[in-house]
Write an enzyme that holds these catalytic residues in place. Structure first.
Site, PDB file in Angstrom:
ATOM      1  N   ASP A   1       0.808  -1.177  -0.228  1.00  0.00           N
ATOM      2  CA  ASP A   1      -0.033   0.224   0.086  1.00  0.00           C
ATOM      3  C   ASP A   1       1.042   1.142  -0.207  1.00  0.00           C
ATOM      4  OD1 ASP A   1      -2.621  -1.346   0.132  1.00  0.00           O
ATOM      5  OD2 ASP A   1      -2.184  -1.883   1.925  1.00  0.00           O
TER       6      ASP A   1
ATOM      7  N   TYR B   1       7.120 -10.644   6.167  1.00  0.00           N
ATOM      8  CA  TYR B   1       6.558  -8.391   6.670  1.00  0.00           C
ATOM      9  C   TYR B   1       7.354  -8.287   8.599  1.00  0.00           C
ATOM     10  CZ  TYR B   1       3.609  -7.966   2.913  1.00  0.00           C
ATOM     11  OH  TYR B   1       2.930  -7.312   1.388  1.00  0.00           O
TER      12      TYR B   1
END
Length: 267
Positions: A52, A110
């Protein structure tokens, strides 16, 4: 025709995410423009997944088909000379023609970073969420353990998620604290907290919602055991807020090594 796999690192601060958007400047747009300038080819790259706006990557993977005779070992330097300084291609190799960077991905990791010192780090402010209050990091770590395994993560998915299934597997999750920037003799500084999550895949905003929820655990607003209750609720409203994007980084993408081996052609 060759299928080329590449790895890229980027600072996502000034980009509207990785994937091409009709109304924003993206990492994909910039890379495709650089490829066109290098090889003269107008093409679309396929990434291991999207990130994003404001999210960074240490090792994003993408592939594309090319008729260019440029050898793989020349691509990185050639592309980097055409890319802005906040995007760096770090690896290139030829892979089988049927390789697909998203479908072939086995694990993704992540990392989310929280600066829990009293004052923000001026030089790392783009890559950390600064939390000005004290956090119970042990409670956060206990809450994190409830997310391990295969579950329906609807509670930790964006309401805009269009995935037909929210079932994913988190293989491992852990926290590390870096105290190197803590001031000597200062009891307010707690260090920089890095949280790593490795899974089969992640839903839109999933890691950020997990972290927003864990921050509330650290603040004492929720208990560690409440994370399991939130997970079982399968309701986004049950979880905490979505943590800011700048603290998130795509750390690694793993593949079955056999899927990367290009078959040798006998003449």
């Amino acid at each position: 025709m060759r299928n080329l796999l590449m790895k890229v690192s980027y600072d996502g601060t000034h980009y509207n995410g990785f994937q091409t958007q009709p109304d924003g400047r993206t990492i994909q747009d910039i890379i495709e423009k650089a490829i066109a300038g290098l090889s003269g080819e107008t093409l679309k790259i396929t990434a291991s997944g999207r990130t994003d706006a404001g999210v960074h990557a240490r090792s994003q993977v993408f592939n594309f088909y090319s008729d260019s005779p440029i050898p793989p070992e020349r691509w990185c330097s050639a592309l980097n000379s055409r890319l802005p300084e906040d995007i760096v291609v770090t690896d290139a190799q030829e892979v089988p023609l049927d390789f697909h960077s998203r479908r072939e991905a086995k694990r993704k990791t992540y990392r989310y970073t929280i600066n829990s010192n009293q004052f923000p780090d001026l030089f790392n402010r783009r890559y950390q969420f600064h939390h000005h209050g004290r956090l119970d990091m042990q409670a956060m770590e206990e809450g994190l353990k409830h997310l391990l395994g295969t579950h329906d993560y609807t509670s930790f998915a964006s309401r805009r998620s269009t995935k037909p299934s929210h079932i994913r597997t988190i293989y491992s999750a852990w926290m590390e604290v870096d105290t190197s920037m803590c001031r000597t003799g200062n009891t307010r500084d707690q260090g920089v907290l890095h949280t790593y999550l490795t899974g089969s895949g992640f839903l839109q905003h999933m890691v950020r919602i997990i972290m927003g929820t864990l921050v509330e655990v650290g603040e004492g607003k929720r208990t560690p055991d409440s994370v399991r209750t939130i997970l079982e609720a399968r309701n986004r409203a049950a979880a905490g807020p979505t943590a800011v994007s700048k603290g998130l980084m795509l750390w690694d993408v793993e593949y079955d090594e056999l899927s990367l081996i290009r078959p040798q052609t006998d003449f």
